[in-house]
Design an enzyme around this catalytic site. Structure first.
Site, PDB file in Angstrom:
ATOM      1  N   GLY A  11       0.819  -1.207   0.000  1.00 58.83           N
ATOM      2  CA  GLY A  11       0.000   0.000   0.000  1.00 58.83           C
ATOM      3  C   GLY A  11       0.860   1.267   0.000  1.00 58.83           C
ATOM      4  O   GLY A  11       2.097   1.198  -0.027  1.00 58.83           O
ATOM      5  N   LEU A  61      -3.661 -11.131   6.954  1.00 60.01           N
ATOM      6  CA  LEU A  61      -4.044 -10.672   8.294  1.00 60.01           C
ATOM      7  C   LEU A  61      -5.131 -11.554   8.916  1.00 60.01           C
ATOM      8  O   LEU A  61      -5.255 -11.621  10.134  1.00 60.01           O
ATOM      9  CB  LEU A  61      -4.566  -9.230   8.191  1.00 60.01           C
ATOM     10  CG  LEU A  61      -4.067  -8.232   9.229  1.00 60.01           C
ATOM     11  CD1 LEU A  61      -2.574  -8.200   9.298  1.00 60.01           C
ATOM     12  CD2 LEU A  61      -4.627  -6.846   8.933  1.00 60.01           C
ATOM     13  N   LEU A  82       0.080  -2.124   8.965  1.00 62.63           N
ATOM     14  CA  LEU A  82      -0.534  -1.141   8.056  1.00 62.63           C
ATOM     15  C   LEU A  82      -1.636  -1.775   7.215  1.00 62.63           C
ATOM     16  O   LEU A  82      -2.388  -1.051   6.545  1.00 62.63           O
ATOM     17  CB  LEU A  82       0.536  -0.551   7.125  1.00 62.63           C
ATOM     18  CG  LEU A  82       1.795  -0.008   7.794  1.00 62.63           C
ATOM     19  CD1 LEU A  82       2.712   0.632   6.751  1.00 62.63           C
ATOM     20  CD2 LEU A  82       1.455   1.009   8.880  1.00 62.63           C
ATOM     21  N   ALA A  84      -5.071  -3.254   5.942  1.00 64.47           N
ATOM     22  CA  ALA A  84      -6.465  -3.002   6.301  1.00 64.47           C
ATOM     23  C   ALA A  84      -7.307  -2.983   5.035  1.00 64.47           C
ATOM     24  O   ALA A  84      -6.774  -2.788   3.935  1.00 64.47           O
ATOM     25  CB  ALA A  84      -6.599  -1.643   6.998  1.00 64.47           C
ATOM     26  N   SER A  86      -9.021  -0.385   3.749  1.00 63.76           N
ATOM     27  CA  SER A  86      -8.760   0.982   4.207  1.00 63.76           C
ATOM     28  C   SER A  86      -9.680   2.040   3.582  1.00 63.76           C
ATOM     29  O   SER A  86      -9.542   3.222   3.896  1.00 63.76           O
ATOM     30  CB  SER A  86      -7.301   1.344   3.877  1.00 63.76           C
ATOM     31  OG  SER A  86      -7.152   1.408   2.471  1.00 63.76           O
ATOM     32  N   SER A 127      -6.703   5.741  12.988  1.00 67.26           N
ATOM     33  CA  SER A 127      -7.124   6.727  11.986  1.00 67.26           C
ATOM     34  C   SER A 127      -7.945   7.861  12.590  1.00 67.26           C
ATOM     35  O   SER A 127      -8.752   7.648  13.502  1.00 67.26           O
ATOM     36  CB  SER A 127      -7.973   6.008  10.930  1.00 67.26           C
ATOM     37  OG  SER A 127      -8.656   6.936  10.118  1.00 67.26           O
ATOM     38  N   GLU A 129     -10.404   8.962  11.252  1.00 64.70           N
ATOM     39  CA  GLU A 129     -11.814   8.634  11.004  1.00 64.70           C
ATOM     40  C   GLU A 129     -12.510   8.204  12.298  1.00 64.70           C
ATOM     41  O   GLU A 129     -13.729   8.269  12.397  1.00 64.70           O
ATOM     42  CB  GLU A 129     -11.932   7.521   9.954  1.00 64.70           C
ATOM     43  CG  GLU A 129     -11.614   7.955   8.535  1.00 64.70           C
ATOM     44  CD  GLU A 129     -12.667   8.885   7.932  1.00 64.70           C
ATOM     45  OE1 GLU A 129     -13.860   8.625   8.107  1.00 64.70           O
ATOM     46  OE2 GLU A 129     -12.268   9.875   7.295  1.00 64.70           O
ATOM     47  N   TYR A 151     -15.754   1.136   8.542  1.00 62.28           N
ATOM     48  CA  TYR A 151     -14.289   1.248   8.588  1.00 62.28           C
ATOM     49  C   TYR A 151     -13.836   1.869   9.905  1.00 62.28           C
ATOM     50  O   TYR A 151     -12.944   1.347  10.589  1.00 62.28           O
ATOM     51  CB  TYR A 151     -13.794   2.108   7.407  1.00 62.28           C
ATOM     52  CG  TYR A 151     -12.353   2.562   7.545  1.00 62.28           C
ATOM     53  CD1 TYR A 151     -11.302   1.700   7.261  1.00 62.28           C
ATOM     54  CD2 TYR A 151     -12.044   3.861   7.961  1.00 62.28           C
ATOM     55  CE1 TYR A 151      -9.978   2.113   7.384  1.00 62.28           C
ATOM     56  CE2 TYR A 151     -10.728   4.283   8.095  1.00 62.28           C
ATOM     57  CZ  TYR A 151      -9.699   3.413   7.805  1.00 62.28           C
ATOM     58  OH  TYR A 151      -8.393   3.827   7.951  1.00 62.28           O
ATOM     59  N   LYS A 155     -11.609   0.317  12.916  1.00 61.77           N
ATOM     60  CA  LYS A 155     -10.346   0.934  13.346  1.00 61.77           C
ATOM     61  C   LYS A 155     -10.371   1.228  14.844  1.00 61.77           C
ATOM     62  O   LYS A 155      -9.349   1.149  15.527  1.00 61.77           O
ATOM     63  CB  LYS A 155     -10.090   2.224  12.563  1.00 61.77           C
ATOM     64  CG  LYS A 155      -9.463   2.001  11.198  1.00 61.77           C
ATOM     65  CD  LYS A 155      -8.002   1.586  11.303  1.00 61.77           C
ATOM     66  CE  LYS A 155      -7.389   1.303   9.951  1.00 61.77           C
ATOM     67  NZ  LYS A 155      -6.079   0.672  10.024  1.00 61.77           N
TER      68      LYS A 155
END
Ligand code: NDP
Ligand code: GDP
Length: 329
Positions: A11, A61, A82, A84, A86, A127, A129, A151, A155
């Protein structure tokens, strides 16, 4: 030579973090999920010219056994999670997968560390978010969370399970609460890259319109290269902790459009169209971070301005499309 394991190595952040850690003399193990398009998946690492310097290894994962095997084989000193699902918009279409990868996946990494490599230092990609429907005009580490998408909920689970494993088992586990960060390697579906790619295509005569959703949302945008440095700094501290990483400035999507189109001498109002199907079921209207703690404790500073980042992104997309056009001739 220290060894690090990066999940999500293919990513945007995985690519820049790999570049940083290689420059610091690390042995970089990059976990890559099996794909029928493995040649394309490594494109960001190739773009940075580091594809052959990383040891890419197979894992996922959602598969605890693959994580355990990697920790046993490579004995990493630092682990950066890192990976996800995303993309916020996709999380309404794939809420269960988002939970399995982004939330439970982080727990899998923590379990693997607890069981087989408890001395390793761990970074979790939290994040902004998670702040969602903001509870304070400027968000820092003490601002209450209010996630607004599957999401963000996932997170938030990953964030708290990381804090919990730190407190329960004494792991050196830190969360970086990173505000949006972009670059020429940002996924094409995210709004900044969608805009710079659209600008390039319109400038080169390959398109006339750029369809977007909500132009009034505001984000605190930094550059991924600056933000991966903050990740590394967190794991160099004697004690683990959580840090907000942000520029402290925010901008509307509309203003980002204006800046990106005017960089190539175009007026965005002649090309941007809004479409209702690109609006979200629940929106995060505004995010603005306060990174005082990261500045004070880590000595971290953003170094790349929004204008410079937009210029770099537009130039990169112009070059990509120009190269493609040459190939077709
Ligand atoms: P990207 O979407 O560019 O990268 C995500 C990575 O996760 C890819 O390498 C992807 O692999 C990998 N991945 C997805 N599912 C799995 C899985 N099941 N097993 C293993 N790997 C998987 O994200 P970014 O680099 O932009 O962000 C890095 C992290 O930081 C993410 O967790 C993101 O949510 C978080 N974050 C990002 C912010 C930003 O502004 N960029 C802000 C705050 C947090 P593949 O290439 O095969 O798809
Ligand atoms: P996010 O902050 O992780 O959701 O990053 P995005 O880049 O996906 O979205 C940032 C903001 O841009 C959100 O408020 C979106 O609603 C808004 N936006 C407006 N139009 C678009 C679009 O066409 N694509 C995306 N991805 N976002 C858009």
């Amino acid at each position: 030579m220290p060894t690090c394991l990066i999940t999500g190595v293919t990513g945007q952040d995985g690519a820049y973090l790999s570049q940083l850690l290689l420059s610091k003399g690390y042995r970089v193990i990059g976990m890559m999920r099996r794909s029928a398009s493995a040649d394309i998946v490594g494109e960001r690492l190739r773009w940075l010219g580091i594809y052959n310097d990383i040891e890419l290894v197979d894992g996922n994962l959602t598969d605890l056994s693959s994580l355990l095997r990697l920790l046993k084989t490579y004995k990493p000193d630092e682990i950066y999670n890192l990976a996800a699902q995303s993309f916020v918009a996709a999380s309404w279409n794939q809420p269960l997968l988002t939970g399995q990868v982004t939330a439970i996946g982080a727990t899998n990494v923590l379990e693997a560390i607890r069981l087989s490599r408890p001395e390793a230092r761990f970074y979790q990609a939290s994040s902004s978010e998670m702040f969602g429907r903001i509870q304070e005009p400027v968000q820092n580490e003490r601002t209450p969370f209010y996630p607004r998408s599957p999401y963000a909920v996932a997170k938030l689970y990953a964030h708290w399970i990381t804090v919990n494993y730190r407190e329960s088992f004494g792991l050196h586990a830190s969360c970086g609460i990173l505000f949006n960060h972009e670059s020429p390697l940002r996924g094409i579906e995210f709004v900044t890259r969608k805009i710079t790619d659209g600008v390039a295509r319109i400038k080169l005569g390959l398109a006339r319109e750029l369809p977007l959703g909500n132009l009034d949302a505001m984000r605190d945008w930094g550059h991924a290269r600056d933000y991966v440095y903050a990740m590394w700094l967190m794991l160099q501290q004697p004690t683990p902790d959580d840090y907000v990483v942000a520029t402290g400035h925010n901008t509307t999507i509309r203003e980002f459009c204006r800046l990106a189109f005017s960089y190539v001498g175009l007026n965005f109002q002649e090309h941007v169209v809004t479409r209702s199907d690109l609006m979200r079921p629940a929106e995060v209207d505004v995010l603005l971070g306060n990174a005082t703690k990261a500045k004070r404790k880590l000595g971290w500073q953003p170094t790349i301005t929004l204008d410079a980042m937009i210029a770099e992104m537009v130039e990169a997309d112009l070059a990509r499309h120009t190269n493609r056009l040459k190939h077709w001739k």
